[in-house]
Motif scaffolding. Structure first.
Motif, PDB file in Angstrom:
ATOM      1  N   MET A   1       6.330 -26.711   9.540  1.00  0.00           N
ATOM      2  CA  MET A   1       5.759 -26.169   8.295  1.00  0.00           C
ATOM      3  C   MET A   1       6.761 -25.232   7.619  1.00  0.00           C
ATOM      4  SD  MET A   1       2.413 -23.759   7.850  1.00  0.00           S
ATOM      5  CE  MET A   1       1.096 -24.880   8.254  1.00  0.00           C
ATOM      6  N   ALA A   2       6.793 -25.319   6.305  1.00  0.00           N
ATOM      7  CA  ALA A   2       7.683 -24.430   5.550  1.00  0.00           C
ATOM      8  C   ALA A   2       7.210 -22.987   5.691  1.00  0.00           C
ATOM      9  CB  ALA A   2       7.662 -24.835   4.083  1.00  0.00           C
ATOM     10  N   THR A   3       8.119 -22.060   5.562  1.00  0.00           N
ATOM     11  CA  THR A   3       7.700 -20.667   5.512  1.00  0.00           C
ATOM     12  C   THR A   3       8.095 -20.086   4.160  1.00  0.00           C
ATOM     13  OG1 THR A   3       9.776 -19.899   6.449  1.00  0.00           O
ATOM     14  CG2 THR A   3       7.993 -20.279   7.993  1.00  0.00           C
ATOM     15  N   VAL A   4       7.270 -19.155   3.696  1.00  0.00           N
ATOM     16  CA  VAL A   4       7.582 -18.468   2.451  1.00  0.00           C
ATOM     17  C   VAL A   4       7.552 -16.967   2.711  1.00  0.00           C
ATOM     18  CG1 VAL A   4       6.740 -17.950   0.131  1.00  0.00           C
ATOM     19  CG2 VAL A   4       6.771 -20.295   0.926  1.00  0.00           C
ATOM     20  N   ASN A   5       8.590 -16.282   2.249  1.00  0.00           N
ATOM     21  CA  ASN A   5       8.668 -14.822   2.392  1.00  0.00           C
ATOM     22  C   ASN A   5       8.476 -14.167   1.032  1.00  0.00           C
ATOM     23  OD1 ASN A   5       9.374 -14.972   5.137  1.00  0.00           O
ATOM     24  ND2 ASN A   5      11.526 -15.292   4.613  1.00  0.00           N
ATOM     25  N   ILE A   6       7.481 -13.281   0.949  1.00  0.00           N
ATOM     26  CA  ILE A   6       7.249 -12.572  -0.316  1.00  0.00           C
ATOM     27  C   ILE A   6       7.299 -11.077  -0.043  1.00  0.00           C
ATOM     28  CG2 ILE A   6       5.661 -12.232  -2.259  1.00  0.00           C
ATOM     29  CD1 ILE A   6       4.351 -14.890  -1.540  1.00  0.00           C
ATOM     30  N   LEU A   7       8.147 -10.385  -0.761  1.00  0.00           N
ATOM     31  CA  LEU A   7       8.162  -8.933  -0.640  1.00  0.00           C
ATOM     32  C   LEU A   7       7.542  -8.353  -1.908  1.00  0.00           C
ATOM     33  CD1 LEU A   7      10.232  -6.711   1.262  1.00  0.00           C
ATOM     34  CD2 LEU A   7      10.104  -6.022  -1.116  1.00  0.00           C
ATOM     35  N   ILE A   8       6.472  -7.573  -1.739  1.00  0.00           N
ATOM     36  CA  ILE A   8       5.827  -6.959  -2.906  1.00  0.00           C
ATOM     37  C   ILE A   8       6.088  -5.462  -2.852  1.00  0.00           C
ATOM     38  CG2 ILE A   8       3.687  -6.661  -4.204  1.00  0.00           C
ATOM     39  CD1 ILE A   8       2.587  -9.143  -2.902  1.00  0.00           C
ATOM     40  N   ALA A   9       6.727  -4.946  -3.901  1.00  0.00           N
ATOM     41  CA  ALA A   9       7.065  -3.530  -3.940  1.00  0.00           C
ATOM     42  C   ALA A   9       6.338  -2.863  -5.102  1.00  0.00           C
ATOM     43  CB  ALA A   9       8.576  -3.367  -4.110  1.00  0.00           C
ATOM     44  N   GLY A  10       6.223  -1.567  -5.012  1.00  0.00           N
ATOM     45  CA  GLY A  10       5.569  -0.824  -6.085  1.00  0.00           C
ATOM     46  C   GLY A  10       5.415   0.608  -5.661  1.00  0.00           C
ATOM     47  N   ILE A  11       4.394   1.269  -6.203  1.00  0.00           N
ATOM     48  CA  ILE A  11       4.177   2.658  -5.811  1.00  0.00           C
ATOM     49  C   ILE A  11       2.760   2.818  -5.261  1.00  0.00           C
ATOM     50  CG2 ILE A  11       5.857   3.523  -7.479  1.00  0.00           C
ATOM     51  CD1 ILE A  11       3.601   4.380  -9.269  1.00  0.00           C
ATOM     52  N   GLY A  12       2.575   3.848  -4.468  1.00  0.00           N
ATOM     53  CA  GLY A  12       1.279   4.100  -3.843  1.00  0.00           C
ATOM     54  C   GLY A  12       0.174   4.177  -4.881  1.00  0.00           C
ATOM     55  N   GLY A  13      -0.946   3.542  -4.585  1.00  0.00           N
ATOM     56  CA  GLY A  13      -2.087   3.583  -5.488  1.00  0.00           C
ATOM     57  C   GLY A  13      -2.218   2.353  -6.373  1.00  0.00           C
ATOM     58  N   GLN A  14      -1.254   1.426  -6.291  1.00  0.00           N
ATOM     59  CA  GLN A  14      -1.322   0.237  -7.161  1.00  0.00           C
ATOM     60  C   GLN A  14      -2.070  -0.933  -6.539  1.00  0.00           C
ATOM     61  OE1 GLN A  14       2.990  -0.284  -8.264  1.00  0.00           O
ATOM     62  NE2 GLN A  14       2.085  -0.295 -10.289  1.00  0.00           N
ATOM     63  N   GLY A  15      -2.532  -0.786  -5.314  1.00  0.00           N
ATOM     64  CA  GLY A  15      -3.273  -1.876  -4.680  1.00  0.00           C
ATOM     65  C   GLY A  15      -2.368  -2.887  -4.003  1.00  0.00           C
ATOM     66  N   ILE A  16      -1.231  -2.431  -3.520  1.00  0.00           N
ATOM     67  CA  ILE A  16      -0.290  -3.363  -2.894  1.00  0.00           C
ATOM     68  C   ILE A  16      -0.822  -3.845  -1.543  1.00  0.00           C
ATOM     69  CG2 ILE A  16       2.031  -3.472  -1.863  1.00  0.00           C
ATOM     70  CD1 ILE A  16       2.957  -1.805  -4.261  1.00  0.00           C
ATOM     71  N   ILE A  17      -1.396  -2.924  -0.769  1.00  0.00           N
ATOM     72  CA  ILE A  17      -1.975  -3.322   0.524  1.00  0.00           C
ATOM     73  C   ILE A  17      -3.123  -4.303   0.289  1.00  0.00           C
ATOM     74  CG2 ILE A  17      -3.324  -2.463   2.495  1.00  0.00           C
ATOM     75  CD1 ILE A  17      -1.387  -0.180   2.728  1.00  0.00           C
ATOM     76  N   THR A  18      -3.905  -4.044  -0.756  1.00  0.00           N
ATOM     77  CA  THR A  18      -5.011  -4.963  -1.082  1.00  0.00           C
ATOM     78  C   THR A  18      -4.470  -6.343  -1.435  1.00  0.00           C
ATOM     79  OG1 THR A  18      -6.178  -3.060  -1.938  1.00  0.00           O
ATOM     80  CG2 THR A  18      -7.110  -5.198  -2.464  1.00  0.00           C
ATOM     81  N   ALA A  19      -3.369  -6.385  -2.176  1.00  0.00           N
ATOM     82  CA  ALA A  19      -2.775  -7.680  -2.536  1.00  0.00           C
ATOM     83  C   ALA A  19      -2.392  -8.444  -1.264  1.00  0.00           C
ATOM     84  CB  ALA A  19      -1.552  -7.466  -3.424  1.00  0.00           C
ATOM     85  N   GLY A  20      -1.824  -7.731  -0.297  1.00  0.00           N
ATOM     86  CA  GLY A  20      -1.449  -8.369   0.965  1.00  0.00           C
ATOM     87  C   GLY A  20      -2.668  -8.912   1.702  1.00  0.00           C
ATOM     88  N   LYS A  21      -3.729  -8.102   1.687  1.00  0.00           N
ATOM     89  CA  LYS A  21      -4.982  -8.515   2.337  1.00  0.00           C
ATOM     90  C   LYS A  21      -5.517  -9.801   1.704  1.00  0.00           C
ATOM     91  CE  LYS A  21      -7.569  -4.442   3.689  1.00  0.00           C
ATOM     92  NZ  LYS A  21      -8.605  -3.490   3.271  1.00  0.00           N
ATOM     93  N   ILE A  22      -5.443  -9.871   0.374  1.00  0.00           N
ATOM     94  CA  ILE A  22      -5.972 -11.044  -0.334  1.00  0.00           C
ATOM     95  C   ILE A  22      -5.168 -12.295   0.044  1.00  0.00           C
ATOM     96  CG2 ILE A  22      -6.227 -12.118  -2.618  1.00  0.00           C
ATOM     97  CD1 ILE A  22      -6.894  -9.229  -3.655  1.00  0.00           C
ATOM     98  N   ILE A  23      -3.838 -12.160   0.098  1.00  0.00           N
ATOM     99  CA  ILE A  23      -3.016 -13.329   0.473  1.00  0.00           C
ATOM    100  C   ILE A  23      -3.359 -13.763   1.897  1.00  0.00           C
ATOM    101  CG2 ILE A  23      -0.678 -14.222   0.826  1.00  0.00           C
ATOM    102  CD1 ILE A  23       0.310 -12.183  -1.235  1.00  0.00           C
ATOM    103  N   ALA A  24      -3.509 -12.759   2.788  1.00  0.00           N
ATOM    104  CA  ALA A  24      -3.805 -13.091   4.183  1.00  0.00           C
ATOM    105  C   ALA A  24      -5.148 -13.808   4.299  1.00  0.00           C
ATOM    106  CB  ALA A  24      -3.799 -11.822   5.030  1.00  0.00           C
ATOM    107  N   GLU A  25      -6.146 -13.300   3.557  1.00  0.00           N
ATOM    108  CA  GLU A  25      -7.469 -13.934   3.627  1.00  0.00           C
ATOM    109  C   GLU A  25      -7.455 -15.333   3.030  1.00  0.00           C
ATOM    110  OE1 GLU A  25     -10.880 -11.532   2.336  1.00  0.00           O
ATOM    111  OE2 GLU A  25     -10.003  -9.950   3.583  1.00  0.00           O
TER     112      GLU A  25
END
Lengths: 189, 612
Positions: A1-25
């Motif tokens: 299976m192919a793998t894809v690496n995505i790095l999401i950067a930003g600043i605290g409070g922008q919902g970056i952890i939530t974005a990661g959670k959504i991709i994981a789910e």
């Protein structure tokens, strides 16, 4: 299976952890393995944060230098701070048109144009995710708008389906922001 | 409440550890919050069906869980790596006594120091204390190995350390869950010959401890695994390094046998000897210190085996494990030419450190303090501000620059004692409410007892805010009364938002310390803004508004007060970022031109919520 690496950067409070959670789910709904390394602790206090998202047949959580397939900035300057994860050859850079001033006195910030100048020669896409979020009725959905845009760029092809994302998004306004971002014409800078 | 209905969940490694403990039958769980460990106890508290608590510090957390385990319970205590230093005293002795039930000590280490003062490798504690260390490599293995840790502890009646790191505890991934078991509480076990460590008993325990250690050496064999790929090359990967090794082998297409080490202390000697005897070259891949490497070299010397062995000569001991480190090690070990092509980070980027939140009451405390130092006729550049661990450590940044040291929990008051002795100038110790109870108390008693002049400023935001607003003893115990009980003769309370009166009180306290040559305590009391927001409807908050005709562009509000919600316009006048502003009103007294006011309706009990 192919793998894809995505790095999401930003600043605290922008919902970056939530974005990661959504991709994981969403990955879970599509039966695709996703590992997300999150930044906690000092994260929500406006400092620079990032998450490493690795999708597919992966066993370790951090993206090696130069191996991000997508480098995403929810805040534009933070793309530059994480540039060592990108390579000119195979990295697509996605930037939200938003520059936040650091909370320090008398710091000179870079304009969006200066940031884009430093990225000349790379594959760069711009999106006004904050505006999409407001139009979708949820100013906090800029993170989801970015995911919708990544989806149209093909970041999740063969790994995570649109239905899985919609299931993971939960709220109506999130789904709206995701779909609105998909209608934007992809235009490389 | 957490319901464990589905068996496969997408969770954080820390949640996987908590749910593993529930599956093993944990009944008593304790901890002190600290990144990257916090979500373990948080998850168990949410589950609600066992006894779990936030203790005042790690030593007390350790002793509480240990007290349960010596009475037959299955107990867990969780803390960050530096927290285990606080609990090191009972840790060493727990290995002498052993336990009746099961006792798992989770140490969450933070290589690369994402939110820590150092990156110590706590596997050393295992060697030092003769306590086995179990190390997972991802959220799934964290779940399963937590269960194994309880089993091992109960089988050998000995404490077990489960060591995780940031990239296990804070990685979210799919975990196949084992169902929870009935919690195993104990029954009263009176056995003073084992648990009273007077020399006579301790000497007997020492012999027993070594007997158990020998048994542990055999028991751990089964927790480790050799993946035989019929190769001359052997890679021994400890804990988190295993996942990286697998990915690097797949990606670089090299051939090696792999020994997955889940028990770096003690190493599985038989398995390692078997693996090495079939190999001509060995590479040990471990994050942090060469702990497996030292033990293997020791073993090989004893067995008279010489083999080409690499470890820390090829893998940097600074910072966390990454694939890049393994690519480098593989390039040397396998003689590969690996070119990593990546872009340079531009040098001229504006720095972006984390900052005190919008609405943080103690941004005002720092401003009040700095003005009070001047008003008390102390020289600001000769006044040592002894800082501590918490959000307020961010007061080290400009414009406050109000932390001259900050090394460990409670260090502010302890170090202030020494600053005065060395210099004779009056130090100011700045400490949070949770930290005050964690380990400020004994240092303050020392200051009273030795008559050390210092101002202790307690920044009381009614919570342990840095790690996510866990409750703090300050909700139940009045800090002023406690200080009074310790013999402090000068105690005042201030509201940091009431700037004029706070400056006056703080400068008077400093003058009092100067004249009376003993410690004074001032408590700046206002609730953490995030905790206030938890109790109101966030969509309907008042907002600060700048009257542009009054604003002169003096920049005090954004350059000297530095609330993230106040931003400069192109003409240097201030404007409010309505998404960040929470309507606390702290900026109103800061503006010398009275250009800022609050608009909108305050939620119910708004003012009371801030001053609870």
């Amino acid at each position: 299976m192919a793998t894809v690496n995505i790095l999401i950067a930003g600043i605290g409070g922008q919902g970056i952890i939530t974005a990661g959670k959504i991709i994981a789910e969403a990955g879970n709904y599509s039966n695709t393995k996703v590992l997300v390394a999150e930044t906690h602790g000092l994260a929500q206090r406006g400092g620079g944060v990032n998450i490493h998202v690795r999708i597919g047949d992966v066993n370790s959580s951090l993206i090696p230098l130069g191996r991000a397939d997508y480098l995403v900035g929810l805040e534009a300057t933070e793309v530059l701070r994480n540039l060592s994860y990108a390579s000119r050859k195979h990295t697509t850079i996605v930037i939200n048109k938003y520059v936040a001033r650091p909370v320090l006195p008398k710091v000179k910030i870079l304009s969006l144009n200066e940031i884009l100048d430093k990225l000349k020669g790379n594959r760069v896409f711009l999106i006004d995710a904050n505006e999409i979020a407001i139009r979708a009725g949820n100013p906090k959905a800029a993170n989801v708008a970015i995911l919708g845009y990544l989806y149209s760029l093909g970041a999740f092809n063969g790994l995570i389906s649109e239905e899985s994302f919609i299931k993971a998004l939960k709220y109506e306004s999130n789904v709206k922001a995701f779909k609105m971002a998909q209608t934007i014409k992809l235009r490389e800078e | 409440m957490i319901e464990l209905s589905s068996s496969k969940r997408l969770i954080l490694g820390n949640e996987a550890i908590a749910l593993g403990a529930l599956s093993a039958g944990v009944a008593v769980a304790t901890g002190y919050p600290g990144t990257p460990s916090t979500e373990i106890i948080e998850t168990l508290i949410k589950y609600g069906k066992i006894y779990s608590e936030w203790s005042v510090n790690e030593k007390v957390a350790f002793e509480t869980a240990y007290g349960a385990a010596i009475n037959g319970a299955f107990a867990l205590t969780a803390m960050k790596h530096v927290g285990l230093n606080v609990a090191a005293d009972p840790l060493m002795s727990s290995s002498y006594t052993g336990v009746e039930g099961a006792f798992v000590i989770v140490s969450a280490d933070d290589p690369s120091m994402w939110s820590s003062q150092n990156e110590q490798d706590n596997r050393y504690y295992g060697l030092h204390a003769l306590i086995p260390v179990i190390e997972p490599y991802d959220p799934q293995s964290a779940h399963l190995l937590t269960i194994e840790a309880f089993k091992l502890s109960n089988e050998v009646k000995h404490p077990v350390i489960l060591r995780s790191t940031t990239r296990i505890g804070h990685v979210r991934g799919p975990v196949e869950l084992k169902p929870p078991s009935k919690p195993i509480f104990g029954k009263l076990t009176k056995n003073p010959k084992q648990y009273v460590l007077v020399p006579e008993n301790a000497r007997r325990n020492r012999v027993e401890q070594l007997r158990r250690w020998e048994k542990i050496g055999e028991e751990v064999e089964k927790l480790n695994e050799l993946i035989d790929n019929d190769s001359d090359n052997l890679i021994i990967a400890s804990g988190i390094s295993y996942g990286y090794v697998i990915d690097a082998i797949n990606e670089l297409n090299v051939k090696a046998n792999i020994l997955r080490v889940s028990t770096p202390v003690p190493i599985p000697k038989k398995l390692i000897l078997r693996a090495i005897s079939n190999s001509s070259r060995v590479l040990i891949v471990e994050e942090g210190e060469p702990i497996v490497e030292y033990q293997i070299k020791d073993l090989l010397y004893d067995e008279g085996i010489r083999v080409e062995l690499h470890g820390k000569d090829l893998i940097n001991r600074v910072g966390e494990m990454t694939l890049d480190k393994i690519y480098y090690a593989f390039s040397k070990f396998f003689g590969l030419d690996i070119i990593t092509d990546y872009l340079e980070v531009p040098q001229d980027l504006p720095p972006r450190p984390p900052a005190l939140c919008p609405g943080c009451p103690h941004r005002s405390s720092f401003i009040d303090l700095k003005k009070a130092i001047v008003m008390a006729s102390l020289k600001p550049n000769e006044t040592f501000i002894s800082g501590d661990i918490g959000c307020y450590t961010l007061g080290l940044l400009p414009p406050f620059e109000a932390q001259d040291s900050s090394t460990d929990m409670g260090s502010s008051i302890g170090i202030a004692n020494g600053v005065y002795r060395a210099t004779g100038s009056i130090p100011i110790a700045v400490i949070g409410d949770s930290t005050f109870f964690h380990s400020g108390l004994s240092a303050l008693a020392n200051a009273v007892y030795n008559k050390t002049p210092m101002l202790v400023l307690v920044l009381d935001n009614r919570s342990t805010a840095m790690t996510g607003q866990q409750p703090s003893p300050s909700k139940e115990l009045d800090i002023g009364e406690v200080a009074k009980g310790l013999g402090v003769n000068y105690i005042k309370y201030i509201d940091p938002f009431d700037t004029n009166s706070s400056i006056k009180e703080l400068s008077e306290a400093l003058k009092w310390v100067k004249n009376n040559r003993q410690p004074a305590v001032v408590i700046a009391k206002r609730v953490c803004a995030l905790l206030v927001l938890d109790n109101v409807e966030e969509s309907n908050l008042p907002k600060a508004v700048v009257k542009l005709e009054k604003c002169t562009g003096c920049s005090i509000c954004y350059d000297y007060f530095t609330c993230p919600a106040i931003i400069p316009r192109n003409d240097k006048k201030a404007e409010i970022d309505v998404y960040n502003c929470i309507g606390c009103g702290a900026c109103i007294p800061i503006c010398p031109f009275k250009a800022i006011s609050l608009e909108g309706y305050k939620p119910e009990k708004w003012d009371e919520l801030w001053l609870q």
